[in-house]
Design a protein around this motif. Structure first.
Motif: not given
Ligand code: 6PG
Length: 233
Positions: A43, A134-135, A141, A171
Motif C-alpha cells: 500500500g 497496514g489497514l 489487512t 493477491r
Molecule cells: C495491499 C496492502 C494493503 C494495505 C492497505 C492500506 O496490497 O493493498 O498490503 O493491505 O496495507 O490496503 O493501504 P494504504 O496504505 O494505501 O492505505
C-alpha cells in the motif's frame, strides 16, 4: 488480547516511531539470532517509513525480507508492493524474497511456491521477528479481505481474489496463522479514511469476516498500532 494503540500528531511522527521500532528490533534480532526476519507491508502508507529507513544505518545483508502480501504482478508493475520497497530500500537481493508472480502460472501456484520458499528459509514453523501491516479502508489487512476464503486458510500463505478496494488484481497473502506466529506485529494506519475502522477495531466490535483486522492477535508476540490524529477517534 487487544493491540496497543498509539496516536501521533501526524503521519511523519508515526512513521518516525515505526522506524525507531524497526531499527531497535533489527539490532536485537541480529545480536541474538544472527539475522532480522521481517515482512514488509504494501500500500501507500509505508512509503514514509521506508524513506526514513533508507537513511538509517542498517545491515540489510543480515535482514531477511518477505512481503506480508502482494498483488499478482511483476515487481516492475506500479501495483507491486515489492517493487515499491525495492525502489525505496537498499534491500539485499540474497536475503529478499518477493512474491514469485513472474515465475508462476496463477495465484494458487504462486502462494504454494511462496510458502515453500518461506519454509526453506525460516524452517517448518516460520516465525517473523516483525511483520509490518497496514489497514484498508474496508478493514482488511495484508490481502485478507472481508468475506474472502483467505480469512480461514490454514496454510502459512494463501491467495485471494481482489477485494472491493483498488487495484482489482489477484493477491498472494500471509494468513492469520503466519501473522499470529510473529514475535512482533506493527501496524501503521494514518489518515481520516481509516478513522471509522480504527474506532470499530478499538471497540473490538464486529467479526473477523467483516472486519478482518480483528483476526490479528499474535499467540506469543506483541501487536502495536501506530496512528496519526486523523485516524484516531
Ligand atoms: C495491499 C496492502 C494493503 C494495505 C492497505 C492500506 O496490497 O493493498 O498490503 O493491505 O496495507 O490496503 O493501504 P494504504 O496504505 O494505501 O492505505
Amino acid at each position: 488480547m487487544q493491540p496497543t494503540f498509539l496516536t501521533f500528531p501526524d503521519p511523519d511522527a508515526a512513521a518516525s516511531d515505526a522506524a525507531a521500532r524497526f531499527c531497535s528490533l533489527a539490532e536485537t534480532a541480529i545480536a541474538e539470532r544472527g539475522r532480522f526476519v521481517v515482512a514488509l507491508a504494501g500500500g501507500s502508507t509505508p512509503e514514509r517509513l521506508y524513506k526514513i529507513l533508507a537513511t538509517r544505518t542498517l545491515d540489510w545483508a543480515q535482514i531477511t525480507v518477505f512481503f506480508s502480501d502482494d498483488r499478482f504482478v511483476a515487481p516492475t508493475s506500479r501495483y507491486s508492493n515489492a517493487g515499491m520497497a525495492l525502489r525505496l530500500l537498499p534491500l539485499s537481493p540474497r536475503t529478499t524474497f518477493p512474491v514469485p508472480a513472474e515465475t508462476t502460472l496463477d495465484t494458487a501456484e504462486c502462494a504454494a511456491q511462496y510458502e515453500h520458499e518461506l519454509i526453506a528459509v525460516l524452517g517448518p514453523e516460520p516465525r517473523f521477528d516483525l511483520i509490518l501491516l497496514g489497514l484498508g479502508d474496508d478493514g482488511h489487512t495484508a490481502s485478507l479481505f472481508p468475506g474472502k476464503a483467505a480469512l480461514t486458510a490454514t496454510s502459512w500463505v494463501t491467495h485471494s481474489t481482489p477485494g472491493v478496494l483498488p487495484p482489482p488484481v489477484e493477491r498472494v497473502t500471509f494468513t492469520f496463522k503466519l501473522i499470529n506466529a510473529a514475535r512482533n506485529v506493527l501496524f501503521l494506519a494514518t489518515g481520516a479514511n481509516k478513522k471509522e475502522k480504527v474506532a470499530l477495531w478499538r471497540a473490538g466490535s464486529g467479526m473477523v469476516n467483516t472486519l478482518p483486522v480483528l483476526g490479528v492477535a499474535p499467540t506469543d508476540g506483541t501487536c502495536t498500532v501506530l496512528l496519526d490524529e486523523a485516524a484516531s477517534s
